[in-house]
Write a protein that holds these residues in place. Structure first.
Motif, PDB file in Angstrom:
ATOM      1  N   LYS A 376       0.827  -1.209   0.000  1.00  0.00           N
ATOM      2  CA  LYS A 376       0.000   0.000   0.000  1.00  0.00           C
ATOM      3  C   LYS A 376       0.864   1.262   0.000  1.00  0.00           C
ATOM      4  O   LYS A 376       0.531   2.249  -0.670  1.00  0.00           O
ATOM      5  CB  LYS A 376      -0.940  -0.015   1.205  1.00  0.00           C
ATOM      6  N   ARG A 377       1.970   1.228   0.739  1.00  0.00           N
ATOM      7  CA  ARG A 377       2.826   2.414   0.786  1.00  0.00           C
ATOM      8  C   ARG A 377       3.357   2.757  -0.605  1.00  0.00           C
ATOM      9  O   ARG A 377       3.466   3.926  -0.975  1.00  0.00           O
ATOM     10  CB  ARG A 377       3.985   2.181   1.760  1.00  0.00           C
ATOM     11  N   LEU A 381      -0.757   4.736  -0.247  1.00  0.00           N
ATOM     12  CA  LEU A 381      -1.870   4.467   0.654  1.00  0.00           C
ATOM     13  C   LEU A 381      -1.374   4.252   2.080  1.00  0.00           C
ATOM     14  O   LEU A 381      -0.257   3.775   2.299  1.00  0.00           O
ATOM     15  CB  LEU A 381      -2.641   3.220   0.196  1.00  0.00           C
ATOM     16  N   ALA A 382      -2.227   4.570   3.045  1.00  0.00           N
ATOM     17  CA  ALA A 382      -1.953   4.262   4.437  1.00  0.00           C
ATOM     18  C   ALA A 382      -2.275   2.791   4.692  1.00  0.00           C
ATOM     19  O   ALA A 382      -3.011   2.161   3.921  1.00  0.00           O
ATOM     20  CB  ALA A 382      -2.803   5.156   5.342  1.00  0.00           C
ATOM     21  N   LEU A 384      -4.306   1.164   6.495  1.00  0.00           N
ATOM     22  CA  LEU A 384      -5.703   0.732   6.619  1.00  0.00           C
ATOM     23  C   LEU A 384      -6.587   1.233   5.483  1.00  0.00           C
ATOM     24  O   LEU A 384      -7.799   1.015   5.503  1.00  0.00           O
ATOM     25  CB  LEU A 384      -6.274   1.179   7.966  1.00  0.00           C
ATOM     26  N   ASP A 385      -6.001   1.897   4.485  1.00  0.00           N
ATOM     27  CA  ASP A 385      -6.799   2.304   3.327  1.00  0.00           C
ATOM     28  C   ASP A 385      -7.286   1.083   2.557  1.00  0.00           C
ATOM     29  O   ASP A 385      -6.570   0.070   2.447  1.00  0.00           O
ATOM     30  CB  ASP A 385      -5.969   3.195   2.392  1.00  0.00           C
ATOM     31  N   ASP A 386      -8.505   1.178   2.017  1.00  0.00           N
ATOM     32  CA  ASP A 386      -9.087   0.094   1.212  1.00  0.00           C
ATOM     33  C   ASP A 386      -8.851   0.429  -0.258  1.00  0.00           C
ATOM     34  O   ASP A 386      -9.469   1.336  -0.811  1.00  0.00           O
ATOM     35  CB  ASP A 386     -10.582  -0.025   1.507  1.00  0.00           C
ATOM     36  N   SER A 387      -7.937  -0.294  -0.890  1.00  0.00           N
ATOM     37  CA  SER A 387      -7.561   0.035  -2.267  1.00  0.00           C
ATOM     38  C   SER A 387      -8.727  -0.138  -3.230  1.00  0.00           C
ATOM     39  O   SER A 387      -8.907   0.670  -4.151  1.00  0.00           O
ATOM     40  CB  SER A 387      -6.377  -0.828  -2.709  1.00  0.00           C
ATOM     41  N   LEU A 390     -11.072   2.663  -3.224  1.00  0.00           N
ATOM     42  CA  LEU A 390     -10.473   3.837  -3.860  1.00  0.00           C
ATOM     43  C   LEU A 390     -10.302   3.651  -5.361  1.00  0.00           C
ATOM     44  O   LEU A 390      -9.744   4.517  -6.044  1.00  0.00           O
ATOM     45  CB  LEU A 390      -9.127   4.142  -3.218  1.00  0.00           C
ATOM     46  N   PRO A 473      -4.389  -4.263   7.725  1.00  0.00           N
ATOM     47  CA  PRO A 473      -3.941  -3.908   6.367  1.00  0.00           C
ATOM     48  C   PRO A 473      -4.301  -4.945   5.301  1.00  0.00           C
ATOM     49  O   PRO A 473      -4.399  -4.602   4.122  1.00  0.00           O
ATOM     50  CB  PRO A 473      -2.422  -3.797   6.523  1.00  0.00           C
ATOM     51  N   GLU A 475      -6.250  -7.175   2.762  1.00  0.00           N
ATOM     52  CA  GLU A 475      -7.530  -7.059   2.064  1.00  0.00           C
ATOM     53  C   GLU A 475      -7.996  -8.406   1.518  1.00  0.00           C
ATOM     54  O   GLU A 475      -8.949  -8.473   0.731  1.00  0.00           O
ATOM     55  CB  GLU A 475      -7.405  -6.049   0.919  1.00  0.00           C
TER      56      GLU A 475
END
Length: 522
Positions: A376-377, A381-382, A384-387, A390, A473, A475
């Motif tokens: 994610k980085r 993305l952070a 806990l962001d949901d890719s 987004l 983190p 998914e």
């Protein structure tokens, strides 16, 4: 001399003012006022507030001898601490009247001030982290949250401008040399010999450290930090952990490497007998900040911070204070000892407990790289962001290639810095596992595989629960699990020779597993 720069109160005046103001507060509130002193300040504690008066002193490292200086540093302390503890630090108010009959006024009465006081919200005694550690009440989850808060604070803090001296290699080296010299003057006999060994330890690392310090400064990692982040300056208030009492009087001690700030706290957790929390806090901080490059300087900073606290303890002893707290010289020695770099990768399906096992194992002494976080980085993305929410697809073959390349580069740097490293990923493909084995062979370091597995029904239940709860983190869902079960490449016989098998649906012991890892030879 400008009269505004001349001392306006004697040290005796400051003591008398604090005593009289405490009596006035007690009379006004009809409740006892507790009067405490530090080297630089008077603290007056009412049931609701804490009032801080700066002593009218002029010292080599701090000058509060004038009214203007005390007002300035009260305002600086308010500004700096409201960054991390806005609910705790309230305002700066004038002290009116006379030294013998003072009262606290309002902001619009500034012209009549004879002194200045910083007003803070009072927190319950025993809420500081050193007290919570002694009481066995400090929890890992709240330290995780504070680590994320500290990482955000560091990311938002101003960077040292190019023309400043803060964080330059010469300044960093001199700060360490000064502490070694000052502490040496306070030690004798066997303790002096132990300090000499630590001086030699720093000396052997100085050339490499100079390069790392220069790179850290160029990368913008020298910032306006807290500066004094030991456990006594971190408190639980309103159910959350927050830092207070930033260093306001010395920019040189505040404009520092962010890992020098973080390393103060991790060092103090080690010193207080909680290395598990130190490693856990570091893991959460690195996951939030991504500053794995900083581990090239973290251990030297931790040893330096331990020596600073050792010096403070010795100075207090010379002033008649009783010996309390950890043995910081011994802590410095422990932190200077080699950790023993080695590499462990995980292997297992989603829901097999890889991340849970890695999280418990790292608390025994290791740094973790987590593929879910680093993937994610790489996409901005952070953790806990949901890719998917987004509209991003971060699980393409190219994204996976980039992720494992990044993990390998980070692992190489961490191993070179001397750390045991856990790479937390599924590693379902043989070529991915072979690449990390090759890295360990190249560096001449031990390599092991942690094979996590559980009953298939338990795997599915864990994946369902994790997706429903959020806050992780990963998914992966049941469809991902099904694909993994079809595509996973089993461990080859030669891989199994260096595999640690872990059935995560049965009871297991993290310290015992860690010892098994340490027994693996290169």
């Amino acid at each position: 001399m400008d009269s505004a720069l001349e001392p306006d109160l004697t040290h005796e005046d400051g003591d008398a003012l604090a005593q009289a103001l405490g009596a006035a507060l007690e009379a006004a509130g009809d409740a006892p006022v507790q009067h405490l002193q530090t080297h630089l300040s008077h603290l007056l504690l009412t049931p609701t507030y804490a009032y801080k008066l700066k002593k009218p002193l002029r010292l080599p490292f701090a000058d509060f001898s004038t009214l203007a200086a005390r007002r300035h540093f009260c305002n600086e302390e308010l500004r700096l601490n409201q960054r991390l503890a806005p609910r705790l630090y309230l305002d700066v108010l004038p002290v009116l009247g006379s030294v013998r009959q003072p009262r606290i006024g309002s902001a619009h009465e500034a012209g009549a001030a004879i002194d200045w006081v910083l007003r803070m919200r009072r927190f319950p005694q025993g809420s500081e982290l050193d007290a919570l550690v002694r009481a066995g009440q400090l929890q890992g989850a709240e330290m995780d949250a504070f680590a994320a808060q500290l990482a955000h604070f560091h990311a938002q803090a101003p960077m040292a401008v190019p023309g400043s001296d803060w964080g330059r290699p010469a300044q960093e080296g001199q700060a360490i040399a000064d502490v070694l010299d000052q502490l040496a003057a306070l030690l004798s006999g066997a303790e002096a010999a132990r300090l000499a060994a630590l001086r030699a330890w720093f000396g052997a690392r100085q050339p490499a450290l100079a390069g790392h310090w220069a790179a850290r400064r160029a990368a913008g990692q020298v910032r306006e930090c807290h500066g004094d982040l030991h456990l006594g300056n971190v408190v639980r208030i309103d159910g959350e952990i927050t830092a207070f009492d930033c260093l306001e009087f010395s920019p040189a001690l505040r404009w520092i490497d962010t890992l020098a700030d973080t390393g103060f706290l991790t060092m103090d957790l080690h010193a207080h007998g909680r290395p598990d929390l130190a490693w856990r806090f570091l893991d959460a901080y690195l996951a939030a900040s991504g500053d794995y490059a900083g581990l090239a300087v973290l251990r030297p900073y931790e040893v330096y911070r331990a020596l600073v606290r050792a010096m403070v303890a010795r100075l207090r002893a010379t002033q008649g204070a009783s010996a309390q707290g950890p043995d910081y010289l011994a802590c410095a020695e422990r932190l200077a000892a080699p950790l023993g770099a080695r590499l462990l990768i995980t292997y297992g399906l989603s829901g097999s407990g890889k991340s849970t096992a890695a999280a418990q194992l790292l608390q025994q002494g290791a740094v973790r790289l987590r593929s879910d976080v680093e993937r994610k980085r790489l996409h901005g993305l952070a953790p806990l962001d949901d890719s998917a929410a987004l509209g991003l697809d971060i699980y393409t073959s190219e994204a996976s290639r980039r992720t494992f390349a990044q993990l390998a580069a980070q692992a190489r740097a961490l191993l070179a810095a001397g750390y045991p490293v856990i790479v937390d990923a599924a590693f379902l493909r043989r070529r991915e596992r072979d690449a990390f084995h090759a890295l360990a062979r190249e560096l001449g370091l031990p390599f092991a595989i942690l094979h996590c597995h559980a009953d298939p029904d338990r795997l599915r239940e864990r994946v369902r629960q994790r997706r429903a709860a959020g806050g992780d983190p990963s998914e992966a869902d049941l469809a991902v699990l099904a694909r993994q079960q079809q595509q996973a490449e089993p461990l080859a016989p030669e891989e199994q020779e260096r595999t640690l098998d872990l059935a995560t649906d049965q009871a297991w012991d993290a310290p015992a597993l860690y010892r098994r890892w340490l027994s693996v030879q290169a």
